[in-house]
Design an enzyme around this catalytic site. Structure first.
Site, PDB file in Angstrom:
ATOM      1  N   GLU A 129      -9.063  -1.953   2.737  1.00  0.00           N
ATOM      2  CA  GLU A 129      -7.730  -1.825   3.590  1.00  0.00           C
ATOM      3  C   GLU A 129      -7.470  -3.292   3.793  1.00  0.00           C
ATOM      4  O   GLU A 129      -6.115  -3.805   3.733  1.00  0.00           O
ATOM      5  CB  GLU A 129      -7.791  -1.029   4.881  1.00  0.00           C
ATOM      6  CG  GLU A 129      -6.653  -1.139   5.863  1.00  0.00           C
ATOM      7  CD  GLU A 129      -5.121  -0.620   5.176  1.00  0.00           C
ATOM      8  OE1 GLU A 129      -5.422   0.105   4.031  1.00  0.00           O
ATOM      9  OE2 GLU A 129      -4.286  -0.909   5.794  1.00  0.00           O
ATOM     10  N   THR A 168     -11.613 -16.602  -2.932  1.00  0.00           N
ATOM     11  CA  THR A 168     -10.644 -17.032  -1.902  1.00  0.00           C
ATOM     12  C   THR A 168     -10.311 -18.571  -1.951  1.00  0.00           C
ATOM     13  O   THR A 168      -9.046 -19.127  -2.195  1.00  0.00           O
ATOM     14  CB  THR A 168     -10.891 -16.621  -0.712  1.00  0.00           C
ATOM     15  OG1 THR A 168     -11.325 -15.340  -0.388  1.00  0.00           O
ATOM     16  CG2 THR A 168      -9.688 -16.652   0.354  1.00  0.00           C
ATOM     17  N   ARG A 182     -13.654  -7.598  23.950  1.00  0.00           N
ATOM     18  CA  ARG A 182     -12.243  -6.983  23.491  1.00  0.00           C
ATOM     19  C   ARG A 182     -12.239  -5.644  23.919  1.00  0.00           C
ATOM     20  O   ARG A 182     -12.904  -4.838  24.315  1.00  0.00           O
ATOM     21  CB  ARG A 182     -11.950  -7.016  21.880  1.00  0.00           C
ATOM     22  CG  ARG A 182     -13.007  -6.095  21.249  1.00  0.00           C
ATOM     23  CD  ARG A 182     -12.856  -6.255  19.521  1.00  0.00           C
ATOM     24  NE  ARG A 182     -11.798  -5.843  19.085  1.00  0.00           N
ATOM     25  CZ  ARG A 182     -11.790  -5.061  17.886  1.00  0.00           C
ATOM     26  NH1 ARG A 182     -12.904  -5.345  16.920  1.00  0.00           N
ATOM     27  NH2 ARG A 182     -10.744  -4.585  17.428  1.00  0.00           N
ATOM     28  N   SER A 223       1.834   8.893   1.908  1.00  0.00           N
ATOM     29  CA  SER A 223       3.122   7.924   1.630  1.00  0.00           C
ATOM     30  C   SER A 223       2.333   6.756   0.822  1.00  0.00           C
ATOM     31  O   SER A 223       3.213   6.358  -0.088  1.00  0.00           O
ATOM     32  CB  SER A 223       3.804   7.320   2.951  1.00  0.00           C
ATOM     33  OG  SER A 223       4.543   6.396   2.696  1.00  0.00           O
ATOM     34  N   SER A 224       1.442   6.180   1.209  1.00  0.00           N
ATOM     35  CA  SER A 224       0.922   4.877   0.652  1.00  0.00           C
ATOM     36  C   SER A 224       0.313   5.354  -0.801  1.00  0.00           C
ATOM     37  O   SER A 224       0.561   4.351  -1.698  1.00  0.00           O
ATOM     38  CB  SER A 224       0.270   3.891   1.345  1.00  0.00           C
ATOM     39  OG  SER A 224      -0.681   4.602   2.484  1.00  0.00           O
ATOM     40  N   LYS A 260      -8.192 -19.551  -4.736  1.00  0.00           N
ATOM     41  CA  LYS A 260      -6.720 -19.578  -4.283  1.00  0.00           C
ATOM     42  C   LYS A 260      -6.386 -20.622  -3.803  1.00  0.00           C
ATOM     43  O   LYS A 260      -5.254 -21.394  -4.035  1.00  0.00           O
ATOM     44  CB  LYS A 260      -6.329 -18.251  -3.747  1.00  0.00           C
ATOM     45  CG  LYS A 260      -6.854 -16.995  -4.641  1.00  0.00           C
ATOM     46  CD  LYS A 260      -6.362 -15.794  -3.990  1.00  0.00           C
ATOM     47  CE  LYS A 260      -6.279 -14.694  -5.067  1.00  0.00           C
ATOM     48  NZ  LYS A 260      -5.085 -14.803  -5.853  1.00  0.00           N
ATOM     49  N   TYR A 268      -7.946  -6.012   2.419  1.00  0.00           N
ATOM     50  CA  TYR A 268      -7.437  -7.111   1.415  1.00  0.00           C
ATOM     51  C   TYR A 268      -6.184  -6.187   0.849  1.00  0.00           C
ATOM     52  O   TYR A 268      -5.341  -6.939   0.368  1.00  0.00           O
ATOM     53  CB  TYR A 268      -8.486  -6.771   0.163  1.00  0.00           C
ATOM     54  CG  TYR A 268      -9.925  -7.599   0.790  1.00  0.00           C
ATOM     55  CD1 TYR A 268      -9.422  -8.965   1.029  1.00  0.00           C
ATOM     56  CD2 TYR A 268     -10.631  -7.192   0.737  1.00  0.00           C
ATOM     57  CE1 TYR A 268     -10.277  -9.645   1.367  1.00  0.00           C
ATOM     58  CE2 TYR A 268     -11.875  -8.015   1.510  1.00  0.00           C
ATOM     59  CZ  TYR A 268     -11.771  -9.088   1.747  1.00  0.00           C
ATOM     60  OH  TYR A 268     -12.754  -9.905   2.181  1.00  0.00           O
ATOM     61  N   ASP A 295      14.503   0.366 -12.696  1.00  0.00           N
ATOM     62  CA  ASP A 295      14.084   1.052 -11.413  1.00  0.00           C
ATOM     63  C   ASP A 295      12.603   1.311 -11.462  1.00  0.00           C
ATOM     64  O   ASP A 295      11.854   0.931 -12.389  1.00  0.00           O
ATOM     65  CB  ASP A 295      14.743   2.297 -11.298  1.00  0.00           C
ATOM     66  CG  ASP A 295      15.154   2.673  -9.924  1.00  0.00           C
ATOM     67  OD1 ASP A 295      14.099   2.658  -8.914  1.00  0.00           O
ATOM     68  OD2 ASP A 295      16.365   3.099  -9.484  1.00  0.00           O
ATOM     69  N   HIS A 303      -1.034  -0.067  19.014  1.00  0.00           N
ATOM     70  CA  HIS A 303      -0.530  -1.382  18.617  1.00  0.00           C
ATOM     71  C   HIS A 303      -1.135  -1.498  17.085  1.00  0.00           C
ATOM     72  O   HIS A 303      -0.550  -1.929  16.135  1.00  0.00           O
ATOM     73  CB  HIS A 303      -0.939  -2.616  19.367  1.00  0.00           C
ATOM     74  CG  HIS A 303      -0.870  -3.790  18.974  1.00  0.00           C
ATOM     75  ND1 HIS A 303       0.256  -4.672  18.634  1.00  0.00           N
ATOM     76  CD2 HIS A 303      -1.878  -4.654  18.629  1.00  0.00           C
ATOM     77  CE1 HIS A 303      -0.080  -5.750  18.149  1.00  0.00           C
ATOM     78  NE2 HIS A 303      -1.261  -5.745  17.938  1.00  0.00           N
ATOM     79  N   TRP A 356      -7.889   1.488  16.957  1.00  0.00           N
ATOM     80  CA  TRP A 356      -7.473   1.886  15.748  1.00  0.00           C
ATOM     81  C   TRP A 356      -8.395   2.433  14.756  1.00  0.00           C
ATOM     82  O   TRP A 356      -8.357   3.202  13.569  1.00  0.00           O
ATOM     83  CB  TRP A 356      -6.604   0.812  15.003  1.00  0.00           C
ATOM     84  CG  TRP A 356      -7.524  -0.159  14.408  1.00  0.00           C
ATOM     85  CD1 TRP A 356      -7.954  -1.034  14.569  1.00  0.00           C
ATOM     86  CD2 TRP A 356      -7.416  -0.160  12.839  1.00  0.00           C
ATOM     87  NE1 TRP A 356      -8.363  -2.035  13.715  1.00  0.00           N
ATOM     88  CE2 TRP A 356      -8.223  -1.206  12.472  1.00  0.00           C
ATOM     89  CE3 TRP A 356      -6.949   0.788  11.846  1.00  0.00           C
ATOM     90  CZ2 TRP A 356      -8.354  -1.684  11.159  1.00  0.00           C
ATOM     91  CZ3 TRP A 356      -7.022   0.347  10.584  1.00  0.00           C
ATOM     92  CH2 TRP A 356      -7.919  -0.818  10.045  1.00  0.00           C
ATOM     93  N   SER A 416       2.046 -17.379  -4.178  1.00  0.00           N
ATOM     94  CA  SER A 416       1.846 -17.952  -5.588  1.00  0.00           C
ATOM     95  C   SER A 416       3.303 -17.898  -6.244  1.00  0.00           C
ATOM     96  O   SER A 416       3.429 -18.732  -7.027  1.00  0.00           O
ATOM     97  CB  SER A 416       0.963 -17.215  -6.365  1.00  0.00           C
ATOM     98  OG  SER A 416      -0.265 -17.118  -5.685  1.00  0.00           O
ATOM     99  N   HIS A 469     -20.614  -5.202   6.949  1.00  0.00           N
ATOM    100  CA  HIS A 469     -20.619  -6.385   8.064  1.00  0.00           C
ATOM    101  C   HIS A 469     -19.828  -6.181   9.189  1.00  0.00           C
ATOM    102  O   HIS A 469     -19.888  -7.098  10.229  1.00  0.00           O
ATOM    103  CB  HIS A 469     -20.028  -7.557   7.147  1.00  0.00           C
ATOM    104  CG  HIS A 469     -18.392  -7.612   6.694  1.00  0.00           C
ATOM    105  ND1 HIS A 469     -18.095  -8.197   5.385  1.00  0.00           N
ATOM    106  CD2 HIS A 469     -17.558  -7.297   7.443  1.00  0.00           C
ATOM    107  CE1 HIS A 469     -16.820  -8.067   5.661  1.00  0.00           C
ATOM    108  NE2 HIS A 469     -16.431  -7.355   6.484  1.00  0.00           N
ATOM    109  N   HIS A 470     -19.151  -5.122   9.229  1.00  0.00           N
ATOM    110  CA  HIS A 470     -18.440  -4.794  10.686  1.00  0.00           C
ATOM    111  C   HIS A 470     -19.361  -4.044  11.511  1.00  0.00           C
ATOM    112  O   HIS A 470     -19.058  -3.662  12.446  1.00  0.00           O
ATOM    113  CB  HIS A 470     -17.257  -3.804  10.252  1.00  0.00           C
ATOM    114  CG  HIS A 470     -16.215  -4.154   9.348  1.00  0.00           C
ATOM    115  ND1 HIS A 470     -15.021  -4.936   9.867  1.00  0.00           N
ATOM    116  CD2 HIS A 470     -16.093  -4.529   8.006  1.00  0.00           C
ATOM    117  CE1 HIS A 470     -14.164  -5.456   9.144  1.00  0.00           C
ATOM    118  NE2 HIS A 470     -14.678  -5.046   7.802  1.00  0.00           N
ATOM    119  N   HIS A 497     -12.603  -1.789   4.696  1.00  0.00           N
ATOM    120  CA  HIS A 497     -12.762  -3.219   4.162  1.00  0.00           C
ATOM    121  C   HIS A 497     -11.661  -3.381   3.265  1.00  0.00           C
ATOM    122  O   HIS A 497     -10.859  -4.542   3.210  1.00  0.00           O
ATOM    123  CB  HIS A 497     -14.104  -3.779   4.027  1.00  0.00           C
ATOM    124  CG  HIS A 497     -13.987  -5.440   4.069  1.00  0.00           C
ATOM    125  ND1 HIS A 497     -13.880  -5.839   5.265  1.00  0.00           N
ATOM    126  CD2 HIS A 497     -13.734  -6.356   3.275  1.00  0.00           C
ATOM    127  CE1 HIS A 497     -13.756  -7.338   4.983  1.00  0.00           C
ATOM    128  NE2 HIS A 497     -13.516  -7.520   3.748  1.00  0.00           N
TER     129      HIS A 497
END
Lengths: 528, 189
Positions: free
Chosen positions: A258, A331, A453, A172-173, A334, A260, A108, A79, A144, A271, A305-306, A256
């Site tokens: 990732e 943040t 979890r 791909s990315s 924004k 963002y 293009d 998931h 994951w 925006s 921090h993880h 991390h």
């Protein structure tokens, strides 16, 4: 030979497309590829969503009812992988493909053939990943984040398939990101300087740089897992001189930024939408650009921090705590800019705006729970509880996914040439908004009360909270079928959309007719 | 039309180079992490090399508790424990602690003990002059052995560290050892 034939065709029929499946297999058109990305992402969203339904059904009451614990772990793992790499990231790449060339006045993407490749390898990556679920011993079941040694010593034999699918998704990315950077840097229409670019373009440019910086690190991490598991290396194996904690450092150095990568394009979307339905210019354009860049830079300094509970020196814990809290500043800039944009504006509440407003409020809730998690001493209590699950679902579902929904409603008239069914769309919004909060808000309390979890069973005192969350989950899942219905209905027909269906909208994409012709801006537009 | 635009290939090459560089950086993190841990004592690692004992003044005014913990990794049935759970020593004083290991199985085995120190910052001040953990330990079927570990604490050890714990996790390395290597190891023993 074939190119000459195609070129003559182009000259005679402006909007000519190859017919049948060939159009989609061989297309180099940014709009076709964008549509394929978006449909692919939606299919993956439903696939990952179906797994979430299995999870919520199992957690509906304490005890083991429907699935084996090992299968439950595969569901939570896949998931997560599908939602991150299959739903959110391809959706943003699809939006980038569709919108960036039209927003900067380019005909293009800069590298159209690579564009075709970067899409078409994706389905194979996910076939490999999903196929591994049917192998003997099951698919990936280590979360994951695939922490070693769960993914090395204790993983199933199909782990190689997981590794290769991640490699393909990464390639791909990276190709997508390179394409975006080259397009933005080299293909802007004359007069479209950097500080005139729409914020969606800006946020994607910064996202693309994050992608090429960290996706290779992820590729390295999965490669190390592969060699540790199959070729006897000891990157993460203490017995051979490695260190399992190092896995977490390498993973979160990718992980991390990732996070963002999955939210910066949302900021660009919001925006665009808030000014359009407020009929005012975006407040603080330049500060938005700088804030995005600041968030991107800070994202490289906060990974640990993880891992507060892995036993770091106090100095390191304080460093990562303060750096993490610092992210709240750009943040906050924004959020306040969006609020200031709405201040005294002539607001109307079309569906894209509803999703955008929900984004601003609910993403802020997710941001606040993130700040709570950033506080090292309390993180020891919150770590690995449902509080974390609540936090990242608020930023990813009501953040990233809601912004993708907002973008879809905002640009659907441009893509299809039809207005969508507003009653259905608003039904989709309200059912989603209510159910998503019923689903995730109680998880905060479950987490604070100590529910861990990634478990298929739990102590009975969490039964009520989980039952409520599961009911919210089923309702949220079903609500997304309304979205599918709206989109199909809109593609098939509906009220004819004008070139600019939203009177407050700004940008080059609204200067072309709706639906956008197959080829746009073959002659660059004038940007004043 | 295209000749007005900058050349894409230059930018693409630069970006591909960045990608390759970041891939390499991912692997460079491995030795960097080792160096970082060695210098800062991060993560409680101790040196894999014997410290040479330097005549240092024994700080009689302080006493530090040094505790020993042993643990077997999954799948190794050896008995493995320290002869004493805890010693009180003065910084600078050299001490020997024996660890007892026995192989209750009916096959020859090789094991490797991996040390870790808590609190992590104490690992910088724990100097092992001699340790069984520097090498792999062979044990014939049914045999037992006494393994010495000689150490001293650096007198610079910060004042707030009154207790430190040295933990050994024992891993089974038999599968990684060939029959000849095993014979060789058992002979030298």
């Amino acid at each position: 030979m074939s190119t000459t034939v195609e070129e003559t065709h182009h000259d005679t029929h402006h909007d000519h497309k190859p017919s049948g499946i060939g159009r989609w297999l061989f297309t180099t058109n940014h709009k076709d590829i964008g549509s394929m990305y978006l449909w692919f992402s939606f299919i993956m969203f439903l696939t990952g969503g179906a797994m979430a339904m299995v999870i919520r059904a199992e957690l509906f009451q304490p005890g083991l009812q429907l699935v084996e614990p090992h299968f439950f772990n595969q569901m939570t793992t896949v998931h997560g992988l599908i939602m991150v790499f299959g739903a959110v990231m391809p959706a943003f790449t699809g939006l980038a493909n569709w919108m960036i060339p039209m927003m900067i006045g380019a005909p293009d993407m800069a590298l159209p053939r690579m564009n075709n490749w970067s899409f078409w390898i994706l389905p194979f990556a996910f076939i490999i990943l999903l196929g591994s679920l049917f192998m003997e011993g099951g698919g990936p079941a280590f979360g994951w984040t695939f922490y070693a040694p769960l993914s090395t010593t204790y993983s199933s034999d199909s782990t190689a398939l997981f590794v290769f699918s991640i490699h393909i998704m990464g390639i791909s990315s990276i190709m997508g990101a390179i394409n975006v950077i080259v397009t933005i840097m080299n293909m802007r229409a004359p007069g479209m300087n950097y500080m005139k670019m729409p914020l969606f373009v800006w946020t994607w440019l910064i996202t693309a740089f994050l992608l090429i910086a960290v996706m290779p690190v992820l590729a390295g991490a999965v490669t190390m897992v592969l060699t540790d598991k199959y070729f006897g290396t000891s990157f993460f194996d203490a017995a051979g001189g490695g260190d399992p904690v190092m896995f977490q450092h390498i993973f979160w150095f990718f992980g991390h930024p990732e996070v963002y990568i999955m939210i910066l394009p949302s900021f660009g979307i919001i925006s665009a939408i808030i000014p359009a339905f407020t009929r005012k210019r975006l407040f603080g354009y330049a500060s938005m650009v700088y804030a995005t860049a600041a968030i991107a830079l800070l994202s490289f300094l906060v990974w640990a921090h993880h891992m507060f509970t892995t036993g770091m020196p106090v100095f390191a814990e304080l460093f990562f705590m303060y750096c993490t809290m610092l992210i709240a500043v750009p943040t906050g800039v924004k959020i306040f800019n969006w609020v200031a944009t709405m201040w005294r504006g002539s607001m109307t509440f079309e569906t894209p705006m509803l999703f955008a407003l929900a984004f601003v409020i609910l993403f802020t809730i997710g941001g606040f729970s993130g700040l709570m998690l950033a506080i090292t001493p309390v993180d020891f209590q919150y770590h690995d509880t449902y509080f974390v699950v609540a936090h990242f679902h608020y930023v990813l579902v009501t953040g990233a996914i809601f912004s993708i929904m907002a973008a879809s409603y905002y640009w659907l008239p441009k893509w299809t040439g039809h207005m969508y069914d507003t009653t259905l769309a608003k039904t989709h919004f309200w059912t989603s908004l209510i159910s998503v909060n019923v689903l995730f808000f109680p998880m905060h309390f479950a987490g604070l009360a100590g529910m861990p979890r990634r478990i298929p069973d739990y102590a009975t005192q969490f039964a009520d909270i989980n039952q409520i969350a599961s009911i919210g989950g089923f309702a949220f899942g079903l609500s997304q079928l309304i979205f599918l219905w709206v989109v199909i209905k809109c593609v098939k027909g509906g009220e004819k959309a004008e070139a600019k269906p939203w009177d407050g909208a700004e940008g080059l994409e609204w200067t072309v007719p709706s639906p956008a012709p197959y080829h746009t801006f073959e002659k660059p537009p004038k940007v004043e | 039309m295209s000749d007005q635009r900058p050349d894409n290939s230059i930018l693409v090459k630069r970006l591909l180079l960045t990608v390759a560089g970041m891939f390499a950086f991912g692997f460079a993190l491995v030795p960097l992490y080792d160096v970082f841990c060695e210098v800062t004592g991060f993560n409680g690692r101790t040196s894999n090399e014997a410290a040479v004992y330097q005549e240092v003044e024994v700080d009689e005014s302080r006493t530090v508790n040094v505790q020993f913990i042993t643990r077997n990794a999954k799948g190794i049935p050896w008995k493995f424990e320290p002869s004493t759970k805890q010693v009180k020593i003065h910084p600078g004083e050299v001490k020997v602690v024996n660890f007892l290991a026995s192989n209750p199985t009916s096959s020859n085995m090789v094991a490797q003990a991996i040390p870790s120190v808590a609190p992590a910052e104490a690992s910088l001040y724990l100097n092992k002059v001699e340790c069984f953990c520097f090498n792999q330990q062979p044990l014939a079927a049914g045999a037992d052995t006494e393994m010495p570990m000689q150490f001293y604490l650096d007198p610079d050890i910060p004042d707030h560290i009154n207790t430190l714990t040295l933990s050994y996790t024992l891993y089974d390395m038999t599968a990684n050892t060939s029959a000849e290597q095993m014979a060789q190891l058992l002979k030298t023993e």
